[in-house]
Design an enzyme around this catalytic site. Structure first.
Site, short mmCIF file in Angstrom:
data_model
loop_
_atom_site.label_atom_id
_atom_site.label_comp_id
_atom_site.label_asym_id
_atom_site.label_seq_id
_atom_site.Cartn_x
_atom_site.Cartn_y
_atom_site.Cartn_z
CG ASP A 131 -2.07 0.95 1.07
OD1 ASP A 131 -2.32 1.41 -0.06
OD2 ASP A 131 -2.74 1.24 2.09
CE1 TYR A 133 -0.59 8.59 4.05
CE2 TYR A 133 1.57 9.64 4.07
CZ TYR A 133 0.28 9.51 4.59
OH TYR A 133 -0.10 10.30 5.65
CG HIS A 138 -4.52 10.42 2.34
ND1 HIS A 138 -5.57 10.38 3.24
CD2 HIS A 138 -3.65 9.45 2.75
CE1 HIS A 138 -5.35 9.42 4.13
NE2 HIS A 138 -4.19 8.85 3.86
NE ARG A 147 3.99 14.30 10.13
CZ ARG A 147 3.35 13.34 9.47
NH1 ARG A 147 3.04 12.22 10.08
NH2 ARG A 147 3.05 13.48 8.19
CD GLU A 204 -6.46 4.33 4.48
OE1 GLU A 204 -5.83 3.44 3.86
OE2 GLU A 204 -5.94 5.08 5.31
CD GLU A 206 -5.60 2.56 -0.33
OE1 GLU A 206 -4.72 1.98 -0.99
OE2 GLU A 206 -5.54 2.73 0.91
CG ASP A 238 -6.03 -0.13 3.36
OD1 ASP A 238 -6.14 -1.21 3.98
OD2 ASP A 238 -5.04 0.62 3.45
NE ARG A 242 -8.22 6.48 9.32
CZ ARG A 242 -7.48 6.20 8.27
NH1 ARG A 242 -6.23 5.80 8.42
NH2 ARG A 242 -7.97 6.31 7.06
CD GLN A 245 -3.42 4.38 10.86
OE1 GLN A 245 -4.63 4.37 10.68
NE2 GLN A 245 -2.58 4.80 9.94
CE1 TYR A 249 1.31 7.41 14.76
CE2 TYR A 249 2.79 7.33 12.88
CZ TYR A 249 2.17 8.04 13.88
OH TYR A 249 2.42 9.38 13.99
CE LYS A 258 -3.85 2.21 7.43
NZ LYS A 258 -4.58 2.93 6.41
CB THR A 262 -7.73 -4.93 2.27
OG1 THR A 262 -6.85 -4.54 3.32
CG2 THR A 262 -7.61 -3.93 1.13
CB THR A 357 -6.32 7.49 1.36
OG1 THR A 357 -6.20 6.47 2.33
CG2 THR A 357 -7.70 8.12 1.44
CD GLU A 371 -7.90 12.48 3.83
OE1 GLU A 371 -8.09 11.29 3.55
OE2 GLU A 371 -7.38 13.29 3.03
MN MN Z 1 -4.35 2.51 2.61
#
Ligand code: MN
Length: 425
Positions: A131, A133, A138, A147, A204, A206, A238, A242, A245, A249, A258, A262, A357, A371
């Site tokens: 997967d 990114y 996203h 962050r 997600e 995708e 996917d 959250r 995660q 993570y 995750k 899927t 995503t 989001e």
């Molecule tokens: Mn994904």
């Protein structure tokens, strides 16, 4: 001849808005009540044509019999020359002026099924699933949420397609129910972690490429050769937990948040059907290293519209909550494949390479609930009385993908999944 073949027509009626005109001819694996053996079929209009049946009648002559299998892998293994031969033969057999199937009621009865009467199965035996990114929107949204609002992308993001190894064993076909996962969650800085049902369950949006040609350990696939390693595309959801995660993570990336499920569409759209919808990607700044540089006129992106709808158990019908397009992805599929193999990691037939995503710039074009609801701070309105921050039990998520030109629309079919309550703790 126009590469979009607007003049092609089938003797099988295809409704104006169908995802499956004769220009598409996607492959899937199915079974039906009177013959429960899984085998390969192709969608056209509201019908499915049984390739195992055509093969056994001698109408598809390939170097091996490959359509009586429970996955497309054997067919894909034959390589591009035989994919093209099969596609050409199917176009011929299904065209309005070909009598071979059209005028044979018994053969029609045996080889054609209503799609509403068959059960679609997972089309690919997936060995490895990666997967990426690759959507800058996203990655920026997630970066600014967790962050730094003013500097949302990490320093590596514009230099290489960031990715992680996903879990292949839990890839399921559209229509499969998804049990809400249970996992370790840490509510706040002050509280210790505890085990509970995920409260921030997400989807997600995708696209995933199905690898059609393998490479060897130690070999790097050059950018210009990367497209020849792809058989086609599936639509992918996917699923993501959250809250699980967030705690797990660091520092190696997502793990059980995750890997629980899927979902993929039952139909694999062949690369050749999407060829007319290739477009140039966005300008990359800074210019990536040489091995990732496209030529000025490379059309390495795909103009594919994508949408997400949601239907809760209190809703009479589904409501569209997002729509975007894959052409805005920052990194191309070719760049993903080349980067994946730069160190010599090999890829195999049936591997999935997912985009990550796909989000657009507008608020109604984001590809995840994280989001859309801005991590629950701005719940989205589903109807007059109902809002959502994340997925609730019995919510059904419906994804669609399609490309359009003046003369026809070509789609992936629906990708659905419904959330079931978590196991009791
Ligand atoms: Mn994904």
């Amino acid at each position: 001849m126009n590469s979009r073949h607007p003049e092609l027509k089938s003797f099988i009626e295809v409704e104006q808005n169908s995802d499956f005109p004769i220009q598409n001819l996607p492959y899937g694996v199915f079974k039906c009540k009177n013959k429960p053996t899984p085998r390969v079929g192709v969608a056209i209009g509201s019908m499915l044509i049984d390739l195992d049946c055509l093969e056994s009648k001698g109408l598809l002559k390939l170097s091996q019999k490959v359509f009586h299998h429970s996955s497309l892998n054997e067919f894909i293994n034959l390589g591009k020359v035989e994919w093209d031969k099969t596609r050409q033969k199917l176009r011929e057999l299904l065209s309005f002026d070909c009598p071979i199937i059209r005028d044979k009621p018994v053969l029609k009865e045996q080889c054609l099924h209503k799609r509403s009467e068959v059960e679609m199965l997972l089309p690919i035996q997936v060995g490895d699933y990666t997967d990426f990114y690759s959507s800058i929107e996203h990655a920026s949204n997630v970066g600014s949420m967790f962050r730094d609002k003013n500097n949302p992308l990490l320093p590596n993001w514009k230099h290489l397609p960031v990715g992680y190894h996903g879990r292949a064993s839990s890839i399921v076909v559209s229509g499969s129910n998804i049990k809400r996962p249970v996992g370790q969650i840490k509510q706040s800085e002050q509280t210790p972690p505890h085990l509970q049902a995920c409260a921030k369950l997400d989807f997600e949006l995708e696209l995933a490429a199905v690898i059609g040609k393998k490479s060897k350990v130690g070999q790097t696939i050059k950018l210009e050769e990367a497209p020849s390693h792809v058989f086609g595309f599936v639509l992918m959801n996917d699923w993501s937990a959250r809250d699980i995660q967030k705690w797990e993570y660091v520092p190696l990336g997502p793990f059980v948040s995750k890997s629980f499920a899927t979902s993929v569409s039952p139909w694999v759209i062949p690369m050749s059907a999407l060829e007319p919808f290739k477009v140039k990607g966005p300008q990359q700044d800074p210019t990536p290293l040489k091995y990732l540089q496209h030529q000025e006129n490379d059309k390495a992106h795909f103009d594919i519209n994508l949408s997400i709808s949601l239907q809760g158990k209190e809703h009479e019908r589904s409501k569209k909550i997002s729509q975007t397009n894959s052409k805005s992805l920052y990194w191309s599929l070719a760049q993903q494949i080349t980067h994946h193999t730069i160190t010599g990691c090999n890829i195999n037939v049936g591997d999935l390479m997912a985009s990550g995503t796909i989000s657009g710039q507008e608020k109604n074009s984001y590809g995840s609930m994280l989001e859309l609801s801005w991590n629950g701070q701005k719940p989205i309105q589903i109807d007059e009385n109902n809002k959502r921050s994340f997925l609730e039990d019995y919510d059904q998520v419906i994804m669609n993908a399609w490309s359009e030109c003046e003369t026809y629309k070509l789609g992936f079919g629906e990708l659905t999944g419904q959330i079931l309550p978590a196991a009791e703790l």
